[in-house]
Motif scaffolding. Structure first.
Motif, PDB file in Angstrom:
ATOM      1  N   PRO A 152       0.834  -1.203   0.000  1.00 55.97           N
ATOM      2  CA  PRO A 152       0.000   0.000   0.000  1.00 55.97           C
ATOM      3  C   PRO A 152       0.867   1.251   0.000  1.00 55.97           C
ATOM      4  CG  PRO A 152       0.070  -0.964   2.193  1.00 55.97           C
ATOM      5  CD  PRO A 152       0.782  -1.922   1.287  1.00 55.97           C
ATOM      6  N   PRO A 153       0.402   2.330  -0.618  1.00 56.14           N
ATOM      7  CA  PRO A 153       1.184   3.585  -0.593  1.00 56.14           C
ATOM      8  C   PRO A 153       1.252   4.137   0.821  1.00 56.14           C
ATOM      9  CG  PRO A 153      -0.996   3.956  -1.536  1.00 56.14           C
ATOM     10  CD  PRO A 153      -0.860   2.472  -1.367  1.00 56.14           C
ATOM     11  N   ARG A 154       2.375   4.722   1.147  1.00 54.42           N
ATOM     12  CA  ARG A 154       2.573   5.284   2.486  1.00 54.42           C
ATOM     13  C   ARG A 154       2.969   6.745   2.384  1.00 54.42           C
ATOM     14  NH1 ARG A 154       4.512   0.089   2.300  1.00 54.42           N
ATOM     15  NH2 ARG A 154       3.954  -1.331   4.001  1.00 54.42           N
ATOM     16  N   THR A 155       2.525   7.519   3.345  1.00 50.04           N
ATOM     17  CA  THR A 155       2.884   8.934   3.388  1.00 50.04           C
ATOM     18  C   THR A 155       4.366   9.079   3.712  1.00 50.04           C
ATOM     19  OG1 THR A 155       0.672   9.512   4.154  1.00 50.04           O
ATOM     20  CG2 THR A 155       2.404  11.153   4.493  1.00 50.04           C
ATOM     21  N   ALA A 156       5.054   9.883   2.937  1.00 52.81           N
ATOM     22  CA  ALA A 156       6.486  10.074   3.154  1.00 52.81           C
ATOM     23  C   ALA A 156       6.709  10.756   4.499  1.00 52.81           C
ATOM     24  CB  ALA A 156       7.084  10.909   2.028  1.00 52.81           C
ATOM     25  N   LEU A 157       7.617  10.208   5.279  1.00 54.54           N
ATOM     26  CA  LEU A 157       7.939  10.749   6.597  1.00 54.54           C
ATOM     27  C   LEU A 157       9.274  11.492   6.533  1.00 54.54           C
ATOM     28  CD1 LEU A 157       7.011   7.644   8.812  1.00 54.54           C
ATOM     29  CD2 LEU A 157       5.639   9.690   8.383  1.00 54.54           C
ATOM     30  N   PRO A 158       9.471  12.459   7.432  1.00 57.47           N
ATOM     31  CA  PRO A 158      10.765  13.163   7.447  1.00 57.47           C
ATOM     32  C   PRO A 158      11.880  12.224   7.871  1.00 57.47           C
ATOM     33  CG  PRO A 158       9.428  13.777   9.349  1.00 57.47           C
ATOM     34  CD  PRO A 158       8.543  12.961   8.451  1.00 57.47           C
ATOM     35  N   ALA A 159      13.107  12.636   7.589  1.00 54.27           N
ATOM     36  CA  ALA A 159      14.266  11.815   7.954  1.00 54.27           C
ATOM     37  C   ALA A 159      14.260  11.578   9.459  1.00 54.27           C
ATOM     38  CB  ALA A 159      15.545  12.503   7.525  1.00 54.27           C
ATOM     39  N   PRO A 160      14.293  10.319   9.886  1.00 50.57           N
ATOM     40  CA  PRO A 160      14.191  10.032  11.324  1.00 50.57           C
ATOM     41  C   PRO A 160      15.536  10.173  12.040  1.00 50.57           C
ATOM     42  CG  PRO A 160      14.330   7.987  10.112  1.00 50.57           C
ATOM     43  CD  PRO A 160      14.365   9.086   9.081  1.00 50.57           C
ATOM     44  N   LYS A 161      15.423  10.313  13.354  1.00 47.31           N
ATOM     45  CA  LYS A 161      16.616  10.215  14.188  1.00 47.31           C
ATOM     46  C   LYS A 161      16.895   8.739  14.441  1.00 47.31           C
ATOM     47  CE  LYS A 161      15.657  14.611  16.527  1.00 47.31           C
ATOM     48  NZ  LYS A 161      15.348  15.256  17.842  1.00 47.31           N
ATOM     49  N   ALA A 162      18.105   8.472  14.899  1.00 44.20           N
ATOM     50  CA  ALA A 162      18.529   7.087  15.058  1.00 44.20           C
ATOM     51  C   ALA A 162      18.086   6.518  16.404  1.00 44.20           C
ATOM     52  CB  ALA A 162      20.037   6.981  14.900  1.00 44.20           C
ATOM     53  N   LYS A 163      16.808   6.696  16.725  1.00 39.42           N
ATOM     54  CA  LYS A 163      16.268   6.144  17.965  1.00 39.42           C
ATOM     55  C   LYS A 163      15.418   4.928  17.629  1.00 39.42           C
ATOM     56  CE  LYS A 163      13.441   7.087  22.029  1.00 39.42           C
ATOM     57  NZ  LYS A 163      12.573   8.058  22.733  1.00 39.42           N
ATOM     58  N   LEU A 164      15.752   3.797  18.236  1.00 41.30           N
ATOM     59  CA  LEU A 164      15.053   2.552  17.954  1.00 41.30           C
ATOM     60  C   LEU A 164      14.361   2.053  19.210  1.00 41.30           C
ATOM     61  CD1 LEU A 164      14.685   0.299  15.741  1.00 41.30           C
ATOM     62  CD2 LEU A 164      16.577  -0.887  16.872  1.00 41.30           C
ATOM     63  N   ASP A 165      13.049   1.829  19.095  1.00 41.56           N
ATOM     64  CA  ASP A 165      12.260   1.289  20.203  1.00 41.56           C
ATOM     65  C   ASP A 165      11.703  -0.065  19.798  1.00 41.56           C
ATOM     66  OD1 ASP A 165      12.396   3.343  22.183  1.00 41.56           O
ATOM     67  OD2 ASP A 165      11.083   4.574  20.942  1.00 41.56           O
ATOM     68  N   VAL A 166      12.015  -1.076  20.567  1.00 43.98           N
ATOM     69  CA  VAL A 166      11.444  -2.405  20.361  1.00 43.98           C
ATOM     70  C   VAL A 166      10.488  -2.671  21.514  1.00 43.98           C
ATOM     71  CG1 VAL A 166      11.925  -4.871  20.141  1.00 43.98           C
ATOM     72  CG2 VAL A 166      13.493  -3.193  19.146  1.00 43.98           C
ATOM     73  N   GLN A 167       9.209  -2.829  21.189  1.00 48.59           N
ATOM     74  CA  GLN A 167       8.175  -2.892  22.217  1.00 48.59           C
ATOM     75  C   GLN A 167       7.413  -4.217  22.135  1.00 48.59           C
ATOM     76  OE1 GLN A 167       5.847   0.486  21.040  1.00 48.59           O
ATOM     77  NE2 GLN A 167       7.345   1.994  21.741  1.00 48.59           N
ATOM     78  N   ASP A 215       6.517  -0.439   9.536  1.00 43.93           N
ATOM     79  CA  ASP A 215       5.624  -0.630   8.400  1.00 43.93           C
ATOM     80  C   ASP A 215       5.010   0.665   7.898  1.00 43.93           C
ATOM     81  OD1 ASP A 215       3.850  -0.119  10.432  1.00 43.93           O
ATOM     82  OD2 ASP A 215       2.994  -2.145  10.480  1.00 43.93           O
ATOM     83  N   GLN A 216       5.352   1.799   8.541  1.00 46.29           N
ATOM     84  CA  GLN A 216       4.905   3.091   8.034  1.00 46.29           C
ATOM     85  C   GLN A 216       5.852   3.653   6.970  1.00 46.29           C
ATOM     86  OE1 GLN A 216       4.073   5.815  11.264  1.00 46.29           O
ATOM     87  NE2 GLN A 216       2.935   4.277  12.422  1.00 46.29           N
ATOM     88  N   TYR A 217       6.975   3.006   6.792  1.00 47.24           N
ATOM     89  CA  TYR A 217       7.947   3.435   5.785  1.00 47.24           C
ATOM     90  C   TYR A 217       7.818   2.568   4.533  1.00 47.24           C
ATOM     91  CZ  TYR A 217      10.390   6.036   9.491  1.00 47.24           C
ATOM     92  OH  TYR A 217      10.710   6.898  10.501  1.00 47.24           O
ATOM     93  N   GLU A 218       7.993   3.187   3.380  1.00 47.99           N
ATOM     94  CA  GLU A 218       8.085   2.420   2.146  1.00 47.99           C
ATOM     95  C   GLU A 218       9.272   1.462   2.242  1.00 47.99           C
ATOM     96  OE1 GLU A 218       6.301   2.276  -0.518  1.00 47.99           O
ATOM     97  OE2 GLU A 218       4.992   4.035  -0.485  1.00 47.99           O
ATOM     98  N   PRO A 219       9.122   0.215   1.738  1.00 49.99           N
ATOM     99  CA  PRO A 219      10.234  -0.742   1.846  1.00 49.99           C
ATOM    100  C   PRO A 219      11.538  -0.210   1.257  1.00 49.99           C
ATOM    101  CG  PRO A 219       8.229  -1.867   1.165  1.00 49.99           C
ATOM    102  CD  PRO A 219       7.920  -0.402   1.157  1.00 49.99           C
ATOM    103  N   GLY A 220      11.451   0.487   0.120  1.00 44.28           N
ATOM    104  CA  GLY A 220      12.664   1.025  -0.478  1.00 44.28           C
ATOM    105  C   GLY A 220      13.308   2.095   0.392  1.00 44.28           C
TER     106      GLY A 220
END
Length: 577
Positions: A321-336, A399-404
């Motif tokens: 599915p098409p996803r809205t482009a998000l701004p460049a993220p910071k390198a913060k990773l949360d595994v919940q 899953d909010q980011y385009e795979p590419g």
């Protein structure tokens, strides 16, 4: 009961086919005209025998011949035109689905490969070959078979009954051909795929096969599969050839029978000689599409199998599915609360995993084999979807980011690095059609591989094979690290990154990790060897898929590892258990 996913895949294929609906109608109209013009030969024969020979008129013969020449010319032009149209229909169908099927094959093969993913591209090609083949034209010609049978009936009912009876026998042969050859052809196709799979595996592992004296054993394994392929192919060929021969023989007999019956009716005064010849020609034309379809039945069956496989593949792997482009993220990773169940399995390999990594941190993920380290790597890179919980990058779920886009944000160095046929530069640039030379060199320098590459015969333009060719495991791994860093990712996931590295390579790896940290990037290192965690600030220890410890490296080592001081000091490989 119909499978909803398979039906969705079929609908996607039908949609691609419907795009050429206008062209199909054009072919149908041309086929109607072509089949009408097929009456030219019998009518010409009828006029020559019954009128020209009786009147001995050269003018009539000359006039009829000119008309016939024109009509045959028109028939040839239309026949050629419909063949060209169908060639474009097949090309359009394949071009429309090439990228979709290729993406589905890649996605399915990366998660849980099966027959539909292994043969996906060949299945699409089999449908395309069927669309452009003369065999498909027989399906457009079959609806006009009753027209020819009706023409024969006009000459004499007995001739019509003979033609209809012969056609019925051929149709029965067609049905028997379908039911009898379906299973042998399916078995032959499966055996072919299996033998090709074994051969490709042996070729890819040629060095190991050669070094360990496995050539005879590997040939025996391949030969068993190949012999099975040949046996199944022979069975399918024999079954199809039997019906093809029976059909051809019976059709030739029917033509002779038609002539014999026509001769009897001529002698009885119920039919003219011209009608006798014309009836024989008409019957040959009426039954030709059926014979052509039977002779090419394996192609129809292969296309039908391809259609079924593609329906399953496209239904199982839907369009992203098409996803809205998000701004460049910071390198913060949360595994919940992450729970992972590998594709095709029912038991979770990760259960309720929680941790957070801040920008500028390097986290070492340690644990025994089977603890879930590689599963976690696949989850963070988005390769496998979580069965429960979330993985968030700067607050946004993966899953909010385009795979590419996600592939550019998260660099990945798998346990086993594979190169592609091409140059080192092309491999680092991830096979980009428009590679950025500056980014290639920058990535190689960040991976501390620049000097190593310059020493190769053609530098960055040195060609390598998919198996790595003459490159060492360490060189391949360092090129793979440069490839992972080509897109300037914010997170770098390294799965056993120093498994093939010598001391110099390990030092280069640690320098690359330190540079990533200095830039505010995040690094996760799945490690067995203690030297890999030298630059780590945090440690995550997994045991049986669960978090046993997470925190600063020194604290975790003191708590969980016996010889932690030695490991922390010099990376002595005595260590992580």
């Amino acid at each position: 009961m119909k499978n909803p996913r398979t039906e969705a895949g079929k609908e996607e294929l039908r949609k691609a086919r419907r795009e050429s609906r206008g062209l199909f109608w054009a072919v149908a109209i041309f086929s109607f005209v072509v089949n009408i013009l097929m009456l030219t030969g019998p009518l010409y024969m009828l006029q020559v025998y019954d009128r020209v020979l009786g009147s001995r008129s050269l003018e009539t013969l000359f006039g009829l011949t000119l008309i016939v020449a024109f009509l045959y010319g028109m028939m040839g032009l239309l026949d050629f035109s419909r063949a060209r149209i169908m060639a474009r229909v097949g090309s359009r169908f394949q071009a429309r689905l090439d990228k979709r099927v290729f993406d589905a094959v890649i996605r399915k093969s990366a998660i849980a490969p099966d027959e539909s993913s292994a043969t996906g591209l060949r299945d699409l090609e089999s449908i395309q070959r069927m669309l452009i083949s003369p065999a498909l034209m027989s399906l457009f010609d079959m609806p006009w078979t009753p027209l020819f049978l009706f023409g024969i009936m006009l000459f004499h009912p007995w001739l019509g009954y003979l033609a209809i009876g012969g056609g019925a026998v051929l149709i029965v042969m067609t049905i028997l051909n379908q039911t009898t050859t379906r299973l042998p052809i399916a078995k032959a196709n499966m055996a072919t795929v299996q033998s090709e799979k074994i051969a490709n595996q042996m070729i890819n592992e040629a060095e190991m096969v050669q070094a360990m004296g496995m050539r005879d054993a590997s040939f025996h394994r391949w030969q068993v599969a190949r012999d099975r392929t040949l046996q199944e192919s022979l069975a399918a060929s024999d079954a199809g050839g039997l019906f093809s021969t029976l059909t051809k023989t019976f059709r030739l007999f029917l033509q002779s029978a038609m002539l014999g019956l026509g001769a009897y009716l001529v002698l009885a005064g119920e039919l003219s000689p011209g009608a006798m010849i014309a009836g024989s020609i008409l019957m040959g034309r009426a039954l030709a599409p059926i014979e052509l379809a039977i002779g090419n039945w394996p192609m129809f069956q292969r296309a039908a199998k391809g259609w079924a496989n593609l329906s399953e593949l496209l239904g199982t792997v839907p369009v992203e599915p098409p996803r809205t482009a998000l701004p460049a993220p910071k390198a913060k990773l949360d595994v919940q609360q992450l729970t992972m169940v590998p594709p095709g399995q029912s038991q979770a390999t990760l259960r309720m995993v929680n941790f957070t990594v801040q920008p500028g941190q390097a986290v070492g993920v340690i644990g025994t084999s089977g603890a879930g380290k590689s599963t976690l790597a696949r989850a963070i890179t988005g390769l496998w979807r979580p069965a429960g919980g979330k993985i968030r990058l700067d607050g946004a779920a993966l899953d909010q980011y385009e795979p590419g886009i996600l592939g550019q944000l998260i660099g990945y160095l798998p346990q086993r690095v594979e190169l592609f046929d091409g140059t080192i530069a092309e491999n680092i640039a991830r096979l980009s059609p428009n590679p950025d030379a500056e980014k290639i060199v920058t990535a190689a320098k960040r991976a501390d591989a620049h000097d190593m590459i310059l020493k190769m015969p053609d530098g960055y333009d040195t060609r390598v094979a998919a198996s790595g060719g003459r490159l060492s495991g360490g060189q391949i791994q360092r090129i793979g690290l440069a490839r992972a860093m080509y897109s300037d990712p914010v997170i770098l996931v390294l799965d056993e990154p120093n498994s093939n590295l010598d001391n110099e390579g390990s030092m280069a790896l640690n320098r690359a990790i330190k540079a990533m940290k200095d830039e505010g990037k995040t690094v996760l290192i799945m490690a067995h060897r203690p030297a890999a965690i030298q630059e780590c600030d945090m440690l995550l220890m997994l045991e049986a898929g669960q978090v046993r410890a997470f925190g600063p490296k020194e604290e975790v080592l003191k708590k969980m590892v016996q010889n932690h001081q030695q490991i922390a000091r010099d990376g002595n490989p005595g260590g992580v258990q």
